[in-house]
Motif scaffolding. Structure first.
Motif, PDB file in Angstrom:
ATOM      1  N   ALA A  83       5.727  -0.311  12.923  1.00 31.62           N
ATOM      2  CA  ALA A  83       6.617   0.840  13.081  1.00 31.62           C
ATOM      3  C   ALA A  83       7.615   0.905  11.914  1.00 31.62           C
ATOM      4  O   ALA A  83       7.915   1.981  11.398  1.00 31.62           O
ATOM      5  N   LEU A  84       8.103  -0.260  11.493  1.00 34.50           N
ATOM      6  CA  LEU A  84       9.031  -0.307  10.368  1.00 34.50           C
ATOM      7  C   LEU A  84       8.357   0.118   9.069  1.00 34.50           C
ATOM      8  O   LEU A  84       8.973   0.766   8.213  1.00 34.50           O
ATOM      9  N   VAL A  85       7.083  -0.246   8.897  1.00 32.53           N
ATOM     10  CA  VAL A  85       6.338   0.172   7.704  1.00 32.53           C
ATOM     11  C   VAL A  85       6.095   1.679   7.726  1.00 32.53           C
ATOM     12  O   VAL A  85       6.140   2.350   6.689  1.00 32.53           O
ATOM     13  N   MET A  86       5.837   2.225   8.918  1.00 30.52           N
ATOM     14  CA  MET A  86       5.599   3.658   9.046  1.00 30.52           C
ATOM     15  C   MET A  86       6.799   4.483   8.612  1.00 30.52           C
ATOM     16  O   MET A  86       6.661   5.657   8.227  1.00 30.52           O
TER      17      MET A  86
ATOM     18  N   SER B 265      11.707   1.659  -0.629  1.00 29.34           N
ATOM     19  CA  SER B 265      10.608   0.770  -0.258  1.00 29.34           C
ATOM     20  C   SER B 265      10.839  -0.666  -0.720  1.00 29.34           C
ATOM     21  O   SER B 265      10.301  -1.612  -0.135  1.00 29.34           O
ATOM     22  N   LYS B 266      11.654  -0.844  -1.761  1.00 28.74           N
ATOM     23  CA  LYS B 266      11.952  -2.194  -2.231  1.00 28.74           C
ATOM     24  C   LYS B 266      12.757  -2.998  -1.216  1.00 28.74           C
ATOM     25  O   LYS B 266      12.780  -4.229  -1.273  1.00 28.74           O
ATOM     26  N   TYR B 267      13.416  -2.279  -0.310  1.00 33.92           N
ATOM     27  CA  TYR B 267      14.172  -2.957   0.745  1.00 33.92           C
ATOM     28  C   TYR B 267      13.335  -3.132   2.013  1.00 33.92           C
ATOM     29  O   TYR B 267      13.862  -3.561   3.044  1.00 33.92           O
ATOM     30  N   GLY B 268      12.045  -2.792   1.943  1.00 33.92           N
ATOM     31  CA  GLY B 268      11.189  -2.877   3.130  1.00 33.92           C
ATOM     32  C   GLY B 268      11.109  -4.276   3.705  1.00 33.92           C
ATOM     33  O   GLY B 268      11.206  -4.471   4.926  1.00 33.92           O
ATOM     34  N   PHE B 269      10.907  -5.262   2.849  1.00 35.18           N
ATOM     35  CA  PHE B 269      10.802  -6.650   3.333  1.00 35.18           C
ATOM     36  C   PHE B 269      12.111  -7.095   3.978  1.00 35.18           C
ATOM     37  O   PHE B 269      12.114  -7.806   4.983  1.00 35.18           O
ATOM     38  N   LEU B 270      13.248  -6.649   3.413  1.00 36.80           N
ATOM     39  CA  LEU B 270      14.548  -6.984   3.995  1.00 36.80           C
ATOM     40  C   LEU B 270      14.694  -6.384   5.383  1.00 36.80           C
ATOM     41  O   LEU B 270      15.153  -7.058   6.317  1.00 36.80           O
ATOM     42  N   VAL B 271      14.289  -5.117   5.548  1.00 38.61           N
ATOM     43  CA  VAL B 271      14.395  -4.459   6.857  1.00 38.61           C
ATOM     44  C   VAL B 271      13.515  -5.159   7.887  1.00 38.61           C
ATOM     45  O   VAL B 271      13.951  -5.445   9.012  1.00 38.61           O
ATOM     46  N   ILE B 272      12.272  -5.450   7.500  1.00 39.81           N
ATOM     47  CA  ILE B 272      11.355  -6.130   8.430  1.00 39.81           C
ATOM     48  C   ILE B 272      11.881  -7.513   8.794  1.00 39.81           C
ATOM     49  O   ILE B 272      11.918  -7.907   9.967  1.00 39.81           O
ATOM     50  N   GLY B 273      12.301  -8.263   7.778  1.00 35.94           N
ATOM     51  CA  GLY B 273      12.791  -9.623   8.023  1.00 35.94           C
ATOM     52  C   GLY B 273      14.011  -9.649   8.910  1.00 35.94           C
ATOM     53  O   GLY B 273      14.086 -10.448   9.856  1.00 35.94           O
TER      54      GLY B 273
ATOM     55  N   LEU C 117       0.828  -1.202   0.000  1.00 44.91           N
ATOM     56  CA  LEU C 117       0.000   0.000   0.000  1.00 44.91           C
ATOM     57  C   LEU C 117       0.867   1.258   0.000  1.00 44.91           C
ATOM     58  O   LEU C 117       0.549   2.249  -0.664  1.00 44.91           O
ATOM     59  N   VAL C 118       1.966   1.198   0.748  1.00 43.35           N
ATOM     60  CA  VAL C 118       2.896   2.329   0.764  1.00 43.35           C
ATOM     61  C   VAL C 118       3.527   2.513  -0.610  1.00 43.35           C
ATOM     62  O   VAL C 118       3.663   3.634  -1.108  1.00 43.35           O
TER      63      VAL C 118
ATOM     64  N   THR D  40       6.125   5.792   5.077  1.00 40.64           N
ATOM     65  CA  THR D  40       5.146   6.875   4.974  1.00 40.64           C
ATOM     66  C   THR D  40       5.741   8.186   5.487  1.00 40.64           C
ATOM     67  O   THR D  40       5.491   9.259   4.920  1.00 40.64           O
ATOM     68  N   LEU D  41       6.530   8.090   6.578  1.00 42.05           N
ATOM     69  CA  LEU D  41       7.226   9.281   7.058  1.00 42.05           C
ATOM     70  C   LEU D  41       8.206   9.788   6.004  1.00 42.05           C
ATOM     71  O   LEU D  41       8.300  10.993   5.751  1.00 42.05           O
ATOM     72  N   LEU D  42       8.926   8.852   5.385  1.00 41.77           N
ATOM     73  CA  LEU D  42       9.950   9.220   4.417  1.00 41.77           C
ATOM     74  C   LEU D  42       9.358   9.996   3.254  1.00 41.77           C
ATOM     75  O   LEU D  42       9.851  11.075   2.890  1.00 41.77           O
ATOM     76  N   ILE D  43       8.292   9.487   2.647  1.00 40.20           N
ATOM     77  CA  ILE D  43       7.741  10.156   1.462  1.00 40.20           C
ATOM     78  C   ILE D  43       7.074  11.478   1.819  1.00 40.20           C
ATOM     79  O   ILE D  43       7.181  12.458   1.081  1.00 40.20           O
ATOM     80  N   SER D  44       6.416  11.535   2.983  1.00 44.49           N
ATOM     81  CA  SER D  44       5.727  12.779   3.356  1.00 44.49           C
ATOM     82  C   SER D  44       6.722  13.883   3.692  1.00 44.49           C
ATOM     83  O   SER D  44       6.518  15.051   3.344  1.00 44.49           O
ATOM     84  N   ILE D  45       7.830  13.535   4.356  1.00 47.25           N
ATOM     85  CA  ILE D  45       8.832  14.549   4.699  1.00 47.25           C
ATOM     86  C   ILE D  45       9.630  14.943   3.456  1.00 47.25           C
ATOM     87  O   ILE D  45      10.005  16.111   3.283  1.00 47.25           O
TER      88      ILE D  45
END
Length: 450
Positions: free
Chosen positions: A354-357, A318-326, A38-39, A360-365
């Motif tokens: 929190a990791l997903v957030m 964002s493509k590294y999101g799954f890596l960060v969460i994992g 969604l992000v 959203t913080l990154l793109i909005s800032i």
């Protein structure tokens, strides 16, 4: 017998084993892919919005510049035979005298262009990078050879010759248009054109035979444009020389013909590029009758775009999101398994959200500052939140500090990869290899049979 029964009663169930906990954490990682996607969709939506705004600004300021000219146009009389049917249905043929045009490309075509980055134009949250361009042209036309076109020289209307220029972006021309032909000046006027995407500028009529000097006509003119995205040329001269200087730091040389490597220079102050295209290098003629062909497939020049804009950087992050969460879950799981501290699946979920957030913080800032500053603020906010939450879960400060250091290293590693272009894959592969080695080392202390 009594001891065996007691041992069986003390043996933990499957759902309390490390294997079961690992499966649950893995399933949670997969579940968190939903908000992560969604992000990514939000990033794509904002990026598309920026493209729409960029296109709108480009339309007002000036779009890409494509240049096709100058071309010598000389009219001639031609006789056409037509069939006429009279009132008695009798068919007769008549000869009709019509005026057509023959077109001749230059013998020599030289261009020097200076492109300067203009102040970014802002529309809402979005800034669009545009430029101004000054183009100087000179060269000459040889005596037209009508024999190659099977045109009788006696039917040529020499006194109505003109010079035409095809170019996009007519409305963004910012200079008076005059062309010097053998030191005599003629004004350009715009006219309709059946070629798509091009506007036509045509000079005042002149008598070719009166104007020529030693069977040549030397030309010289200058054009100033507002533009964006790219500047491209079609090499219609028997010898075409193009030189471009610019303060743009990240050009992309493009098109059918490559720039001369020995004269190319790109550094922190801008770039310089040169092209030399000979008649033998391109498969089209120097003269045409009736119409000028569409030669867009032979365009060459430079594209002036940001190499990686803020939304591209957000998308790459964002493509590294799954890596960060994992990896974050893996760190918590190793701590849980080694220290025997129980972490509930709900607590894993809060950490994952929190990791997903972060994204959203990154793109909005980012939309209100630079990507680097936004990345720093978002990373610090998420790391501090997770560290404070970990202290309440793990009841000590040793492991939370280790988690904070691990997350800092991970976010720093990903930031470096995002900034790199040529070495992103190499650095990423080495980093992941090192992370795998660390996981293998720490996981050897875990009793997988429990």
């Amino acid at each position: 017998m009594e001891n065996q029964t007691q041992n069986l009663q003390q043996k933990p169930s499957f759902f309390q084993s490390n294997t079961a906990k690992m499966i649950m954490v893995g399933l949670l990682c997969l579940f968190l892919l939903i908000p992560l996607e969604l992000v990514k969709g939000l990033i794509s939506e904002r990026s598309q919005r920026k493209k729409e705004m960029t296109q709108e600004v480009n339309t007002l300021w000036g779009s890409d510049i494509k240049f096709y000219g100058p071309i010598l146009s000389i009219p001639y009389y031609s006789f056409e035979t037509i069939e006429v049917v009279d009132a008695n249905s009798q068919r007769t043929t008549q000869t009709k005298k019509v005026i057509k045009n023959a077109y001749f490309f230059p013998e020599i075509l030289n261009n020097y262009s200076n492109i300067k980055k203009s102040q970014p134009l802002k529309r809402g949250l979005y800034e669009n990078v545009v430029f101004t361009s000054t183009m100087d042209f000179n060269g000459n036309f040889e005596k037209p050879n009508f024999d190659k076109l099977n045109i009788n020289p006696e039917s040529v209307i020499w006194e109505k010759a003109t010079v035409i220029v095809n170019t996009t972006n007519l409305k963004s021309i910012k200079s008076d248009l005059k062309i010097s032909l053998n030191d005599q000046f003629f004004s350009f006027e715009s006219k309709s054109n059946n070629q798509s995407n091009y506007g036509v500028l045509e000079s005042n009529q002149f008598d070719y035979n009166t104007l020529q000097n030693q069977d040549k006509i030397n030309f010289k003119f200058q054009m100033k444009f507002n533009g964006s995205e790219s500047v491209q040329f079609i090499p219609i001269g028997k010898t075409t020389n193009v030189k471009i200087d610019s303060d743009w730091k990240s050009p992309s040389l493009m098109g059918t013909f490559a720039a001369n490597e020995e004269n190319k220079k790109v550094d922190s102050t801008g770039f310089h590029a040169e092209w030399k295209v000979l008649e033998i290098n391109r498969p089209f003629s120097q003269q045409y009758e009736e119409s000028v062909p569409n030669l867009n497939e032979y365009l060459f020049g430079v594209r002036l775009l940001e190499t990686v804009d803020q939304y591209q950087q957000n998308e790459r992050a964002s493509k590294y999101g799954f890596l960060v969460i994992g990896l974050t879950f893996l760190v918590f799981f190793l701590i849980q398994s080694i220290s025997k501290i129980n972490i509930h699946i709900f607590q894993y979920t809060m950490i994952g959200l929190a990791l997903v957030m972060f994204y959203t913080l990154l793109i909005s800032i980012t939309e209100h500052s630079t990507f680097s500053l936004a990345y720093l603020i978002a990373a610090i906010a998420v790391i501090v939140m997770i560290v404070l939450y970990s202290i309440s879960i793990l009841k000590n400060k040793k492991f939370p500090m280790f988690i904070g250091v691990s997350l800092t290293a991970l976010y720093s590693f990903i930031f470096v990869i995002i900034q790199l272009e040529d070495y992103a894959l190499l650095v990423g592969s080495i980093g992941l290899f090192a992370i795998l080695g660390a996981v293998m080392y720490f996981s050897k202390k875990i009793d997988w049979n429990s």
